[in-house]
Structure formats: C-alpha cells, structure tokens
Design a protein around this motif. Structure first.
Motif, PDB file in Angstrom:
ATOM      1  N   PHE A 102      20.509 -20.661   9.261  1.00  0.00           N
ATOM      2  CA  PHE A 102      19.372 -19.735   9.404  1.00  0.00           C
ATOM      3  C   PHE A 102      19.893 -18.317   9.633  1.00  0.00           C
ATOM      4  O   PHE A 102      19.386 -17.348   9.054  1.00  0.00           O
ATOM      5  CB  PHE A 102      18.482 -20.190  10.558  1.00  0.00           C
ATOM      6  CG  PHE A 102      17.290 -19.300  10.806  1.00  0.00           C
ATOM      7  CD1 PHE A 102      16.404 -18.993   9.785  1.00  0.00           C
ATOM      8  CD2 PHE A 102      17.047 -18.774  12.069  1.00  0.00           C
ATOM      9  CE1 PHE A 102      15.299 -18.174  10.007  1.00  0.00           C
ATOM     10  CE2 PHE A 102      15.955 -17.966  12.304  1.00  0.00           C
ATOM     11  CZ  PHE A 102      15.073 -17.662  11.267  1.00  0.00           C
ATOM     12  N   VAL A 103      20.940 -18.196  10.458  1.00  0.00           N
ATOM     13  CA  VAL A 103      21.560 -16.886  10.691  1.00  0.00           C
ATOM     14  C   VAL A 103      22.137 -16.337   9.381  1.00  0.00           C
ATOM     15  O   VAL A 103      22.007 -15.148   9.077  1.00  0.00           O
ATOM     16  CB  VAL A 103      22.674 -16.989  11.763  1.00  0.00           C
ATOM     17  CG1 VAL A 103      23.426 -15.654  11.888  1.00  0.00           C
ATOM     18  CG2 VAL A 103      22.085 -17.389  13.106  1.00  0.00           C
ATOM     19  N   VAL A 104      22.775 -17.236   8.585  1.00  0.00           N
ATOM     20  CA  VAL A 104      23.321 -16.825   7.280  1.00  0.00           C
ATOM     21  C   VAL A 104      22.203 -16.307   6.379  1.00  0.00           C
ATOM     22  O   VAL A 104      22.359 -15.304   5.667  1.00  0.00           O
ATOM     23  CB  VAL A 104      24.051 -17.999   6.595  1.00  0.00           C
ATOM     24  CG1 VAL A 104      24.458 -17.631   5.172  1.00  0.00           C
ATOM     25  CG2 VAL A 104      25.287 -18.396   7.395  1.00  0.00           C
ATOM     26  N   ALA A 134       6.564 -16.855  10.858  1.00  0.00           N
ATOM     27  CA  ALA A 134       5.145 -17.029  10.550  1.00  0.00           C
ATOM     28  C   ALA A 134       4.877 -18.363   9.857  1.00  0.00           C
ATOM     29  O   ALA A 134       3.930 -19.076  10.203  1.00  0.00           O
ATOM     30  CB  ALA A 134       4.658 -15.868   9.682  1.00  0.00           C
ATOM     31  N   VAL A 135       5.717 -18.725   8.868  1.00  0.00           N
ATOM     32  CA  VAL A 135       5.491 -19.958   8.113  1.00  0.00           C
ATOM     33  C   VAL A 135       5.823 -21.195   8.948  1.00  0.00           C
ATOM     34  O   VAL A 135       5.124 -22.215   8.867  1.00  0.00           O
ATOM     35  CB  VAL A 135       6.310 -19.955   6.801  1.00  0.00           C
ATOM     36  CG1 VAL A 135       6.182 -21.287   6.084  1.00  0.00           C
ATOM     37  CG2 VAL A 135       5.821 -18.839   5.901  1.00  0.00           C
ATOM     38  N   VAL A 136       6.870 -21.132   9.762  1.00  0.00           N
ATOM     39  CA  VAL A 136       7.219 -22.262  10.632  1.00  0.00           C
ATOM     40  C   VAL A 136       6.058 -22.585  11.564  1.00  0.00           C
ATOM     41  O   VAL A 136       5.749 -23.756  11.827  1.00  0.00           O
ATOM     42  CB  VAL A 136       8.501 -21.952  11.434  1.00  0.00           C
ATOM     43  CG1 VAL A 136       8.641 -22.895  12.624  1.00  0.00           C
ATOM     44  CG2 VAL A 136       9.724 -22.073  10.537  1.00  0.00           C
ATOM     45  N   LEU A 137       5.382 -21.562  12.053  1.00  0.00           N
ATOM     46  CA  LEU A 137       4.258 -21.777  12.962  1.00  0.00           C
ATOM     47  C   LEU A 137       3.051 -22.400  12.256  1.00  0.00           C
ATOM     48  O   LEU A 137       2.141 -22.903  12.911  1.00  0.00           O
ATOM     49  CB  LEU A 137       3.860 -20.461  13.629  1.00  0.00           C
ATOM     50  CG  LEU A 137       4.930 -19.853  14.556  1.00  0.00           C
ATOM     51  CD1 LEU A 137       4.450 -18.525  15.134  1.00  0.00           C
ATOM     52  CD2 LEU A 137       5.295 -20.822  15.681  1.00  0.00           C
ATOM     53  N   ILE A 144       6.138 -27.371   3.374  1.00  0.00           N
ATOM     54  CA  ILE A 144       6.592 -28.087   2.178  1.00  0.00           C
ATOM     55  C   ILE A 144       5.836 -27.614   0.937  1.00  0.00           C
ATOM     56  O   ILE A 144       6.407 -27.420  -0.131  1.00  0.00           O
ATOM     57  CB  ILE A 144       6.429 -29.607   2.363  1.00  0.00           C
ATOM     58  CG1 ILE A 144       7.418 -30.116   3.418  1.00  0.00           C
ATOM     59  CG2 ILE A 144       6.665 -30.355   1.049  1.00  0.00           C
ATOM     60  CD1 ILE A 144       7.241 -31.578   3.767  1.00  0.00           C
ATOM     61  N   ASP A 145       4.527 -27.405   1.075  1.00  0.00           N
ATOM     62  CA  ASP A 145       3.718 -26.917  -0.049  1.00  0.00           C
ATOM     63  C   ASP A 145       4.221 -25.565  -0.546  1.00  0.00           C
ATOM     64  O   ASP A 145       4.311 -25.318  -1.748  1.00  0.00           O
ATOM     65  CB  ASP A 145       2.242 -26.789   0.370  1.00  0.00           C
ATOM     66  CG  ASP A 145       1.570 -28.137   0.511  1.00  0.00           C
ATOM     67  OD1 ASP A 145       2.103 -29.122  -0.055  1.00  0.00           O
ATOM     68  OD2 ASP A 145       0.538 -28.219   1.193  1.00  0.00           O
ATOM     69  N   SER A 285      13.048 -19.597   1.270  1.00  0.00           N
ATOM     70  CA  SER A 285      12.783 -21.031   1.125  1.00  0.00           C
ATOM     71  C   SER A 285      13.789 -21.896   1.865  1.00  0.00           C
ATOM     72  O   SER A 285      13.527 -23.064   2.140  1.00  0.00           O
ATOM     73  CB  SER A 285      12.769 -21.415  -0.369  1.00  0.00           C
ATOM     74  OG  SER A 285      14.075 -21.353  -0.916  1.00  0.00           O
ATOM     75  N   THR A 286      14.951 -21.357   2.187  1.00  0.00           N
ATOM     76  CA  THR A 286      15.923 -22.089   2.987  1.00  0.00           C
ATOM     77  C   THR A 286      15.809 -21.725   4.460  1.00  0.00           C
ATOM     78  O   THR A 286      15.934 -22.583   5.337  1.00  0.00           O
ATOM     79  CB  THR A 286      17.357 -21.815   2.497  1.00  0.00           C
ATOM     80  OG1 THR A 286      17.493 -22.336   1.179  1.00  0.00           O
ATOM     81  CG2 THR A 286      18.395 -22.479   3.389  1.00  0.00           C
ATOM     82  N   ALA A 287      15.559 -20.472   4.747  1.00  0.00           N
ATOM     83  CA  ALA A 287      15.470 -20.022   6.138  1.00  0.00           C
ATOM     84  C   ALA A 287      14.367 -20.749   6.900  1.00  0.00           C
ATOM     85  O   ALA A 287      14.554 -21.179   8.047  1.00  0.00           O
ATOM     86  CB  ALA A 287      15.223 -18.513   6.180  1.00  0.00           C
ATOM     87  N   VAL A 288      13.211 -20.933   6.252  1.00  0.00           N
ATOM     88  CA  VAL A 288      12.057 -21.532   6.929  1.00  0.00           C
ATOM     89  C   VAL A 288      12.320 -22.965   7.404  1.00  0.00           C
ATOM     90  O   VAL A 288      12.154 -23.266   8.594  1.00  0.00           O
ATOM     91  CB  VAL A 288      10.806 -21.468   6.022  1.00  0.00           C
ATOM     92  CG1 VAL A 288       9.665 -22.280   6.615  1.00  0.00           C
ATOM     93  CG2 VAL A 288      10.372 -20.026   5.823  1.00  0.00           C
ATOM     94  N   PRO A 289      12.742 -23.895   6.516  1.00  0.00           N
ATOM     95  CA  PRO A 289      13.002 -25.251   7.013  1.00  0.00           C
ATOM     96  C   PRO A 289      14.179 -25.347   7.978  1.00  0.00           C
ATOM     97  O   PRO A 289      14.209 -26.234   8.836  1.00  0.00           O
ATOM     98  CB  PRO A 289      13.258 -26.067   5.741  1.00  0.00           C
ATOM     99  CG  PRO A 289      13.587 -25.077   4.687  1.00  0.00           C
ATOM    100  CD  PRO A 289      12.853 -23.829   5.051  1.00  0.00           C
ATOM    101  N   MET A 290      15.162 -24.438   7.859  1.00  0.00           N
ATOM    102  CA  MET A 290      16.267 -24.438   8.821  1.00  0.00           C
ATOM    103  C   MET A 290      15.739 -24.160  10.221  1.00  0.00           C
ATOM    104  O   MET A 290      16.118 -24.821  11.194  1.00  0.00           O
ATOM    105  CB  MET A 290      17.302 -23.365   8.456  1.00  0.00           C
ATOM    106  CG  MET A 290      18.033 -23.581   7.176  1.00  0.00           C
ATOM    107  SD  MET A 290      19.010 -25.071   7.193  1.00  0.00           S
ATOM    108  CE  MET A 290      19.192 -25.336   5.444  1.00  0.00           C
TER     109      MET A 290
END
Length: 374
Positions: A102-104, A134-137, A144-145, A285-290
C-alpha cells in the motif's frame, strides 16, 4: 442442464484478481522491467513461463479452497496451508507486507504525477491516499465491483502499448540484448529462473488472502477455478507483452521511475493523458484492497469503529511512508517477500496433494461400504 458457472462472474472474478495484482508495479513498467526485461530476450521468456505456471497453480487452488472453506478472516488461509506455527507467522507477516505494498502504491502515485506533470509527489500521494480510504470505507462488495471493472481496461491498454512499441521500435528490439549488456538495469534476482519464481511467489503471498476471500463468493468449484485460471493467464501474458515492449526501448527508459508512461507518451502523444489516467487507476485498484485486507486483520467487521479508525491511521502512515523512492521500494520489498512466498507455494502444493489423497481414500472406503451392503 444449468451451467455450473456464470461467464460474467468468471470474467468479473478474473478482472478483480487482475486489478488487485496489477497496481503501480505493472502499470508503471517497474515490475516487468526488473523481473523480466532485465534478463534479455530468452531470459525474459523463461522467467515468464516459470511465473505463469506457478500463478496458474496457486490461483486456481486458492480460489477453490476459498470457496470450500468460506473464511471470514481472510488471513486464516495461511493456517490452513501451513499449519499452526508457520501459518501464524504468515498471518501476521502478510498484513504487514500488504501494508508495505500500500505504501508502494502511494509512492507510485506521487511518482506518476511528478514524472508526467512535474507536480510535487505530495499531490499524487494525497489524492491516492484519500481515494483509497474512501472506497475501503464503502465495504468489500462495493470495492470488488469497482476494481473488477478497472482491471480489464488496464490490461488491454497495457498490451496495446507493449505490442505497439515492439512493432514500431523493431530495430531497438533487435539490438536489445546488446544494449542491456552495456547498461545497468535493476534486477530482482541473480538469474532469470529465480526471478520468475520469486515474481510468482511474492504474488502468492500478495494474493492469497484476496483470492480466498473472493473465492468464497463463487457458486461452484468450476467457477472458482475458471476465475482464478483466467486471471492468472491474462495477467502473465500482459506482463510479458509489457516486458518485451520495454525491451524495444530499453536504452531510453531503463533509468526512469515510470518507464511505461514514458513509452506511451513517446509513441502516442495524443493519448498520453489517457494512459496517465489508466496508470493512476492501476495504482488505485491495488492500493484499495491492500488497505482493506490490512484492516481486516485488525477487525473482521468492516462497519465497526475499530476497522474505520485503523483504515484512517494506516492511510496517514502510508502517506508519510510514501516519501521513499518508488523504484527502490519495488526492488527491496518485492524480491524479499518473494523468497518467503516460495515456502508458501510448497505448503500449498503439499496440502493440495494431501487433500487429493484424502479424497481418494474417502471414495475408496465408500466404495467398499457400498460393496458390502450389496
């Protein structure tokens, strides 16, 4: 007879997997450069084949097991494969690694805006950190959508850029091996085969919790395996196309933080802004699920105050940690975790063999019982 899978669901699962994996490492070109391109024409191919076979194995296996186990805590998949003690180590190490990735991603967002627009890296880091939080919350299903629709777009555009550069810069491609011999390019490992193995291995640690979680949403074993298989094959093909595209212009881009962006802007100036948006989407798209998976280790209830507070705190830490150089982060964090991932893949293989043997023995015992009843 009703199909055991939905084609739309398989594509969406593959898209979510691709979006999760693709991130700034692929879309920027740094992953393909350090793990594949750096080893020359044949080394690149060999590394890709090694990585592809391993990806295909673990993605289909974990998706299937995720469906079977229906885990609420995604990191429990490690205990299933590795046992109590080693599994516990992976359970705690993996969220830490995911947070580092996520830091990367935050660092990559800053590098993209800085290299393309000349803006201070803080701007890109702040935008990416805010969007991710915002999206994680919003929760897992909504996440996923969103990222499932971004992944295929990134892959298609990345393949177009890679293929176009191979054909339009064929002279550079023909002399790529000589050019590579004369310059210094960061390599992820000493040899091409080890590079291919650790590329897949760090991907296994990276993806295992997410694959187990989305595997649990499938309605059949076939759907789970097809989704994982399609995602793995598509991802590796895209990596290879990007790698050979970079090879064709290696002398111009080897020292750049975001080589793929330079490639796209040089070849397609009119669509440079489009590639910038797609690249930024790949990071997102990678940061959010991490971030979500790291928070999930702290609290399994994504609507709880504990989960939301952890998301806020971790985002702030990542924002400040993202000041470290992007290319250096990729070259340090990914290969090291890849070596740990090799052990995880061995554990998955052993568990898979044991499960197959156990299933076979169960069938044989049941057959004996039926025979006696007759």
């Amino acid at each position: 007879m009703k199909k055991a899978y939905s084609t739309a669901t398989v594509i969406n699962l593959a898209g979510a997997m691709i979006a999760y994996l693709i991130g700034s490492g692929f879309a920027s070109g740094q992953e393909s450069l350090q793990f594949f391109t750096a080893y020359g024409t044949w080394g690149c191919l060999g590394a890709g084949v090694c990585a592809g076979l391993i990806y295909l194995f673990f993605s289909t296996t974990i998706m299937e097991d995720g469906r079977k186990l229906q885990l609420t805590q995604s990191n429990d998949i490690f205990r299933y494969y590795c046992g109590r003690y080693l599994g516990t180590f992976y359970e705690w190490y993996t969220p830490f690694f995911l947070f580092l990735v996520f830091v990367v991603m935050i660092s990559g967002a800053g590098a993209i805006l800085n290299e393309y627009y000349g803006l201070h890296p803080l701007v890109g880091r702040a935008i990416m950190a805010g969007l991710s939080l915002a999206v994680v919350l919003l929760g897992l299903n909504r996440m996923i959508d969103i990222i499932g629709k971004i992944g295929p777009i990134i892959i298609i555009f990345g393949i177009i850029v890679g293929l176009a550069n191979i054909f339009l810069s064929h002279d550079g491609f023909a002399t790529a091996d000589q050019t590579l011999a004369a310059i210094e390019v960061n390599r992820a490992a000493p040899t091409w085969y080890l590079s291919g193995i650790i590329f897949a291995a760090f991907g296994c640690i990276l993806a295992a919790p997410f694959l187990a979680r989305i595997g649990a949403t499938t309605r059949s074993t076939t759907e789970a395996r097809l989704g994982g298989g399609l995602g793995a094959v598509t991802f590796i093909i895209a990596c290879m196309v990007m790698a050979y595209g970079l090879m064709a212009s290696i002398g111009d881009i080897y020292a750049r933080n975001v080589p793929a962006l330079i490639l796209a802007d040089k070849m397609f100036p009119a669509v440079g802004i489009l590639f910038f948006l797609i690249l930024f989407g790949a990071v997102f798209s990678t940061a959010v699920p991490m971030l979500w998976l790291t928070c999930n280790r702290i609290s399994t209830d994504e609507r709880s105050g504990k989960f939301r507070l952890s998301a806020l705190v971790l985002t702030l830490i990542a924002f400040f940690g993202g000041q470290l150089p992007f290319a250096t982060l990729v070259n340090t964090i990914y290969p090291f975790t890849g070596y740990l991932g090799i052990l995880l893949i061995v554990c998955i293989g052993v568990r898979s063999v044991r499960s197959t043997v156990a299933d076979t023995e169960t069938v044989e015992v049941n057959d004996e019982v039926l025979e006696r009843q007759r």
